[in-house]
Structures are given as structure tokens and as C-alpha cells.
Motif scaffolding. Structure first.
Motif, PDB file in Angstrom:
ATOM      1  N   ASP A  71      -9.570  45.397  31.691  1.00 53.51           N
ATOM      2  CA  ASP A  71      -8.722  44.140  32.056  1.00 53.51           C
ATOM      3  C   ASP A  71      -7.158  44.525  32.129  1.00 53.51           C
ATOM      4  O   ASP A  71      -6.682  45.521  31.494  1.00 53.51           O
ATOM      5  CB  ASP A  71      -8.620  43.457  30.350  1.00 53.51           C
ATOM      6  CG  ASP A  71      -7.995  42.280  30.220  1.00 53.51           C
ATOM      7  OD1 ASP A  71      -6.792  42.191  30.353  1.00 53.51           O
ATOM      8  OD2 ASP A  71      -8.630  41.272  30.174  1.00 53.51           O
ATOM      9  N   ALA A  73      -4.230  43.164  31.853  1.00 50.59           N
ATOM     10  CA  ALA A  73      -3.221  42.935  30.878  1.00 50.59           C
ATOM     11  C   ALA A  73      -3.356  43.861  29.556  1.00 50.59           C
ATOM     12  O   ALA A  73      -2.114  44.273  29.237  1.00 50.59           O
ATOM     13  CB  ALA A  73      -3.280  41.727  30.092  1.00 50.59           C
ATOM     14  N   THR A  74      -4.374  44.694  29.404  1.00 43.10           N
ATOM     15  CA  THR A  74      -4.429  45.761  28.382  1.00 43.10           C
ATOM     16  C   THR A  74      -4.459  47.437  28.944  1.00 43.10           C
ATOM     17  O   THR A  74      -4.249  48.099  28.126  1.00 43.10           O
ATOM     18  CB  THR A  74      -5.634  45.385  27.374  1.00 43.10           C
ATOM     19  OG1 THR A  74      -6.776  45.419  28.348  1.00 43.10           O
ATOM     20  CG2 THR A  74      -5.354  44.233  26.804  1.00 43.10           C
ATOM     21  N   PRO A  90      -0.848  49.141  30.265  1.00 43.31           N
ATOM     22  CA  PRO A  90      -1.071  47.432  30.202  1.00 43.31           C
ATOM     23  C   PRO A  90      -0.163  47.035  31.464  1.00 43.31           C
ATOM     24  O   PRO A  90       1.162  47.561  31.833  1.00 43.31           O
ATOM     25  CB  PRO A  90      -0.532  47.109  28.863  1.00 43.31           C
ATOM     26  CG  PRO A  90      -0.861  48.036  27.720  1.00 43.31           C
ATOM     27  CD  PRO A  90      -0.121  49.423  28.701  1.00 43.31           C
ATOM     28  N   ASN A  91      -0.703  46.065  32.089  1.00 43.45           N
ATOM     29  CA  ASN A  91       0.116  45.264  33.337  1.00 43.45           C
ATOM     30  C   ASN A  91       0.406  46.262  34.125  1.00 43.45           C
ATOM     31  O   ASN A  91       1.655  46.239  34.851  1.00 43.45           O
ATOM     32  CB  ASN A  91       1.067  44.473  32.638  1.00 43.45           C
ATOM     33  CG  ASN A  91       0.779  43.594  31.562  1.00 43.45           C
ATOM     34  OD1 ASN A  91       0.039  42.870  31.762  1.00 43.45           O
ATOM     35  ND2 ASN A  91       1.500  43.668  30.523  1.00 43.45           N
ATOM     36  N   THR A 101      -3.514  39.334  36.699  1.00 46.65           N
ATOM     37  CA  THR A 101      -4.213  39.107  35.515  1.00 46.65           C
ATOM     38  C   THR A 101      -5.776  39.252  35.376  1.00 46.65           C
ATOM     39  O   THR A 101      -6.396  39.212  36.701  1.00 46.65           O
ATOM     40  CB  THR A 101      -3.905  37.782  34.708  1.00 46.65           C
ATOM     41  OG1 THR A 101      -4.106  36.759  35.676  1.00 46.65           O
ATOM     42  CG2 THR A 101      -2.543  37.739  34.556  1.00 46.65           C
TER      43      THR A 101
END
Length: 352
Positions: A71, A73-74, A90-91, A101
Motif C-alpha cells: 500500500d 500510503a503505508t 509511507p508515501n 495512492t
């Protein structure tokens, strides 16, 4: 060139001998061809296929890719089958400078042995700041990339790479971070005659070379250690140290059978006693019709194995010859033999 100490062995199919005999045999060959042309159809001898060998190298790299879903985002951690671990913040996955995203696909190739280096055409040849080229000893080569759909993503935040566990006895504190062609990208390195060099990295942009950090650990089998470093961009990285040698050095030439050249085969120099030191003989002297290297820095007295590979009539072929380097060394390879890739891998990784 001095010749008094040169290795002239197995000259039956040597280009040196071929050139000496060419003029003397020319008239005889023409006469023989004329007398036989009407007797029977010409027998076609299978020829080495450089395109097929390039495809084998490329297929081996593609087949080695492992894919992981994270993911964006994480972030998260991926672990390769050989133990390489990459941690993403993250990101940290971006497109045109903007974090993406949703799920992303992370790709990993991990190379730790000499056979994998050869058969994926990722030898350990380094380039100094002044352009000089020298052999490297590797503690691992890694390709790391991320995609989302059809888009190759950027790395917006530093990611950390941890090598597979290493026995303390095998640790080398001089390992540095190198990049393929200086930027990690090897788009020009696909051909068998391509030159792909490793250049000292400056991942954090501080103007200094990056050293690998060693971290102790504890596993089910006891204590171990890992090499650890950070990357700021995707692509190929390599944990290496220069193969420094202070004694006398020399050039080496590899005389291959007459039908072979830089377009249809690959020749490597394997350093005995160094399980991950593999130099590509990436220069073909068209005048001498022999393979050599850029730098003339092969240590005199070094014990090595010459490895030659080619693709002939859909079959992998090879030659492996052990030798001790002498001044102005010429090594003659007279013939190759068919072999399966798995058998060749075992032979290469079994070299001293």
C-alpha cells in the motif's frame, strides 16, 4: 608485445594459427572447394548466435524478478527468497513528484553468486572517477523498482536495503555502494557486447561515496550479520569493494575459435578464491581477433578460470579453463561443449 612467457596451449583451433596458415592454405582450399562443389551438397555447420545469447541473458533477468504488493500510503517491507530485505517509508512512491495512492507493485532481483552474475550478464567491473576500470568483489547485486499500472514510479523518500544474512567469517568491512552506469539504469546493457560498469554511489547527495553499514543479528542458527544501506532512486545497486592488488600486473588476451567474436559470445575472468569476483572480457581486439579488457591490471601470478559461453543451434555451449596469469598472457580456447544452464551454474559456482 613480449611473448617469452605467454601461454600458447591447445593451438589446434587458434586464431593465431589460423592467421599464420591462411595464406599458405588459400590456394589448396580454393582448389578443394572447386573439386568438391559438384560432388555433394554443402554441409552447414551450426554457427554461434549472439541474438539468442542476449535473449538468454535477458530472460534470466526477467525470470529472476520477484514481485510484491504494498500500500503506497503505508509503505512496508519486502523480503526476497534469498533474504534481501527492503523497507519503504509511507508515501514514498511517486509519479512526477507527487505521492501515489493505492497498491503498488515492487520488483526485486537479488544476485549473490558468480553463476547468476554471468548468466544474467551482470559481472563486477567498476569504473573509477578518472575512467579507469578495475574488477570488483561483490557482496550482492540488487535491482529494485516499483510500478503502478503502466507507470514506473519514483522513489520520493529514502528506502533501506538489508542484505541476506552473512557469516561473520565472510564479512568484508570495505564494502561500498555502487550504481549501474552511475545512475542504476542499465537500458544500454542488454547486448552481449555492451559495457555496463559499476560506479561509486552518492545516494544522499553529500558529495561523498557511500559505505555499507554492518549490523549484527541473531537467528535460529545463531549469530549473523547483514550489510545495510539506503537508496534514493530505483534501479541497480551493488555492494562492492575494489579488488586492490599491489604487485605486478599485466594484460591478458583470450584467443577463441575462429567463428567467435564480440557479437556472438561472452568471455569472463573468474578470480580463484573470490566467489563473487567476475570480470567481463568486454574488449575485442579486431586486429588480433582476441578478447581482452580495458585496463591491463590483471595480477601476475593470479590463479583464475576463463569462462566462455555461446548459444549454438538453440543450445548453450561453454568452455572453462584454469590458468595462472603470466606476463603478457595469451590463453587459447580451442572448442566449446554443449551443456544445460543448470549444469553450467553448478560448474561455475563450484570453481575455487
Amino acid at each position: 608485445m613480449k611473448t617469452q612467457k605467454q601461454n600458447f596451449t591447445n593451438l589446434k583451433n587458434s586464431k593465431v594459427v589460423n592467421r599464420i596458415l591462411k595464406n599458405a592454405l588459400g590456394v589448396m582450399v580454393l582448389a578443394s572447394l572447386a573439386s568438391c562443389s559438384n560432388d555433394k551438397d554443402e554441409v552447414l555447420v551450426p554457427q554461434p548466435d549472439g541474438v539468442a545469447l542476449t535473449e538468454r541473458f535477458n530472460d534470466n533477468r526477467e525470470n529472476a524478478v520477484e514481485e510484491f504488493i504494498l500500500d503506497a500510503a503505508t509503505g512496508g517491507i519486502i523480503i526476497g527468497t534469498q533474504g534481501t530485505q527492503v523497507t519503504f517509508q509511507p508515501n514514498s512512491f511517486g509519479l512526477n513528484g507527487t505521492p501515489v495512492t493505492g497498491n503498488v507493485t515492487v520488483q526485486l532481483i537479488e544476485i549473490y553468486d558468480k553463476a547468476s552474475m554471468l548468466l544474467k550478464n551482470k559481472s563486477t567491473l567498476g569504473q573509477r572517477v578518472n575512467g579507469d576500470k578495475e574488477a570488483l568483489k561483490s557482496a550482492g547485486e540488487f535491482f529494485i523498482n516499483a510500478e503502478q499500472g503502466a507507470n514506473n514510479l519514483e522513489l520520493l523518500e529514502m528506502a533501506s536495503v538489508q542484505s541476506k544474512p552473512v557469516d561473520f567469517a565472510d564479512l568484508d568491512g570495505g564494502m561500498q555502494i555502487f550504481r549501474a552506469n552511475g545512475d542504476g539504469i542499465d537500458n544500454d546493457c542488454d547486448g552481449i557486447d555492451a559495457t555496463c560498469d559499476w560506479v561509486e554511489a552518492d545516494e544522499d547527495g553529500n558529495g561523498e561515496k557511500d559505505d555499507a553499514q554492518i549490523r549484527d543479528g541473531q537467528g535460529a542458527d545463531g549469530a549473523f550479520a547483514t550489510y545495510n544501506y539506503n537508496i534514493g532512486t530505483f534501479g541497480w545497486t551493488n555492494l562492492d569493494r575494489w579488488y586492490n592488488y599491489t604487485g605486478a600486473k599485466t594484460e591478458i588476451f583470450i584467443d577463441v575459435p575462429a567463428e567467435f567474436n564480440q557479437d556472438n559470445c561472452a568471455v569472463y575472468l573468474s578470480y580463484d578464491g573470490e566467489p563473487t569476483a567476475l570480470a567481463r572480457m568486454d574488449v575485442y581486439n579486431t586486429e588480433l581477433e582476441m578478447f581482452t579488457e580495458h585496463y591491463g591490471l590483471i595480477p601476475v601470478g593470479l590463479e583464475v578460470h576463463i569462462i566462455m559461453v555461446a548459444e549454438i543451434d538453440g543450445q548453450l555451449n561453454y568452455a572453462i579453463q584454469g590458468t595462472t596469469i603470466v606476463e603478457d598472457h595469451i590463453e587459447v580456447i580451442t572448442s566449446l561443449s554443449p551443456i544445460t544452464q543448470s549444469a553450467l551454474e553448478a560448474l561455475i559456482n563450484g570453481l575455487p
